[in-house]
Design an enzyme around this catalytic site. Structure first.
Site, PDB file in Angstrom:
ATOM      1  N   LYS A  10      55.362  59.315 -15.730  1.00 21.15           N
ATOM      2  CA  LYS A  10      54.356  58.570 -16.496  1.00 21.15           C
ATOM      3  C   LYS A  10      54.467  57.074 -16.268  1.00 21.15           C
ATOM      4  O   LYS A  10      53.464  56.371 -16.299  1.00 21.15           O
ATOM      5  CB  LYS A  10      54.446  58.903 -17.991  1.00 21.15           C
ATOM      6  CG  LYS A  10      53.909  60.285 -18.316  1.00 21.15           C
ATOM      7  CD  LYS A  10      53.707  60.459 -19.811  1.00 21.15           C
ATOM      8  CE  LYS A  10      53.115  61.836 -20.114  1.00 21.15           C
ATOM      9  NZ  LYS A  10      53.091  62.116 -21.548  1.00 21.15           N
ATOM     10  N   LYS A  35      42.796  68.552 -18.315  1.00 23.15           N
ATOM     11  CA  LYS A  35      41.542  67.990 -18.826  1.00 23.15           C
ATOM     12  C   LYS A  35      41.306  66.581 -18.308  1.00 23.15           C
ATOM     13  O   LYS A  35      40.214  66.041 -18.442  1.00 23.15           O
ATOM     14  CB  LYS A  35      41.481  68.050 -20.352  1.00 23.15           C
ATOM     15  CG  LYS A  35      42.655  67.435 -21.067  1.00 23.15           C
ATOM     16  CD  LYS A  35      42.712  67.903 -22.541  1.00 23.15           C
ATOM     17  CE  LYS A  35      44.088  67.667 -23.107  1.00 23.15           C
ATOM     18  NZ  LYS A  35      44.437  68.488 -24.243  1.00 23.15           N
ATOM     19  N   LYS A  55      48.222  71.994 -11.613  1.00 21.96           N
ATOM     20  CA  LYS A  55      47.951  72.562 -12.926  1.00 21.96           C
ATOM     21  C   LYS A  55      46.554  72.193 -13.436  1.00 21.96           C
ATOM     22  O   LYS A  55      46.096  71.081 -13.202  1.00 21.96           O
ATOM     23  CB  LYS A  55      49.022  72.014 -13.877  1.00 21.96           C
ATOM     24  CG  LYS A  55      49.165  72.755 -15.172  1.00 21.96           C
ATOM     25  CD  LYS A  55      50.315  72.176 -15.978  1.00 21.96           C
ATOM     26  CE  LYS A  55      50.040  72.284 -17.455  1.00 21.96           C
ATOM     27  NZ  LYS A  55      51.022  71.623 -18.304  1.00 21.96           N
TER      28      LYS A  55
END
Ligand code: TRP
Length: 335
Positions: A120, A205, A202
């Site tokens: 991240k 959204k 994966k």
């Protein structure tokens, strides 16, 4: 003290989901469907992890809206507040309080080794804030506050559960038994749903290509179209194999939603072409999501009802959370 659960002898299952958007089919199959299933077997606590969402910048109005949308969606997916406790993380301030305490029992070095933090921070290089760094400790607080036995988590959260156990263990060694050590819960079926546009990554959204994911609120024709376009290989034989990530992903989706074995799916479509198979998967997905969508559209109109559910949920959760925090403060000398 009377237990807030009808059957206090059952083990505790806890999980949270961030209100970052409307869930995908991947969230449904990988998590929520199982959350619904285990409600009879365990005493379950499910919450919307809105404090975790602050590690990235959000539009405040949108975050509020999405938090309530997530509550409505969980209810629409069959989370039953007669059986389980459903609440919003920020409504139980003990999460943030325990998180602070646990930060003081967590080493800089161990947080630096978290792979999700490393990923991240690379992705959001302009906002590597301390919250992002401490994220796993807030998650540890979520879990340990409720003396959870099991936490259903995907592979990406496994390291966070391990650090939770390490922190709990360390605290227990110093002050005597305080926290239960949580175990990962790996459901029998489900697993990872991959992107329809790139079956090696994966389903997410936040995928820029909206053909890659199915939102649980996508209308039937959109769902069918996305499945028709799903990326597959050129062999045109339907069987599960590491060499066929696209078809294998579709087989997994079909098998979990129809609740039949992978083998039975292969058998069923043995003489069929890819086109027919894709359509069948799309139709099954649309059929599964339809009742959820209509329930969602009813629920989301009634904000007061949703707020009431959350309030009742957080009241119940608070009873357990307060008890744990009190014993922690007692042990470490907080007056
Ligand atoms: N970090 C989890 C995710 O993004 C959400 C989460 C927050 C969670 N606290 C939790 C999951 C505690 C399980 C238990 O998916």
């Amino acid at each position: 003290m009377k237990s807030i659960f009808n059957e206090p002898e059952k083990q505790i299952m806890l999980s949270g989901i961030q209100p970052t958007g409307i869930f995908t089919l991947g969230n449904y199959i990988g998590a929520i469907k199982n959350w619904r299933k285990v409600q009879d077997k365990y005493n379950c606590l499910y919450f919307i992890a809105n404090l975790h969402s602050l590690t990235v910048r959000n539009d405040p109005q949108k975050l509020k809206q999405l938090t309530l949308d997530c509550v409505a969606l969980l209810l629409a997916c069959g989370i039953d507040v007669e059986k389980s406790i459903l609440f919003i993380q920020s409504h139980v301030p003990e999460h943030a309080e325990l998180s602070w305490v646990l930060q003081c029992y967590t080493q800089f070095g161990e947080l630096s080794r978290m792979t999700q933090f490393k990923d991240k921070s690379l992705k959001n290089a302009d906002n590597v804030n301390a919250g992002l760094f401490g994220y796993p400790v807030l998650m540890a607080a979520d879990i340990l506050l409720y003396q959870s036995d099991f936490v259903p988590i995907g592979a990406d959260q496994k390291q966070h559960l391990e650090i939770t156990r390490d922190i709990a263990n360390r605290f227990n060694q110093l002050y005597g038994p305080t926290f239960k050590l949580p175990n990962p819960y790996i459901p029998k079926s489900g697993g990872r749903v991959m992107s329809l546009a790139d079956p090696t990554s994966k389903m997410s959204k936040s995928d820029k290509n909206s053909n890659g994911f199915i939102s649980v609120l996508d209308p039937t024709d959109v769902i069918i179209n996305k499945f028709k376009k799903a990326v597959t290989d050129s062999e045109s034989k339907i069987y599960f194999s590491d060499k066929k990530p696209g078809i294998s992903n579709l087989i997994t989706i079909y098998s979990t939603l129809a609740e039949i074995e992978i083998k039975e799916v292969e058998e069923k479509f043995r003489d069929k072409g890819y086109g027919e198979f894709k359509l069948a998967v799309g139709e099954l997905v649309a059929e599964t999501l339809k009742p959820i969508q209509s329930k969602y559209s009813q629920l989301s109109k009634n904000k007061n009802y949703l707020k009431d559910i959350c309030e009742k949920g957080s009241q119940k959760a608070s009873v357990i959370a307060k008890k744990t925090l009190k014993s922690v403060y007692e042990k470490i000398g907080i007056l």
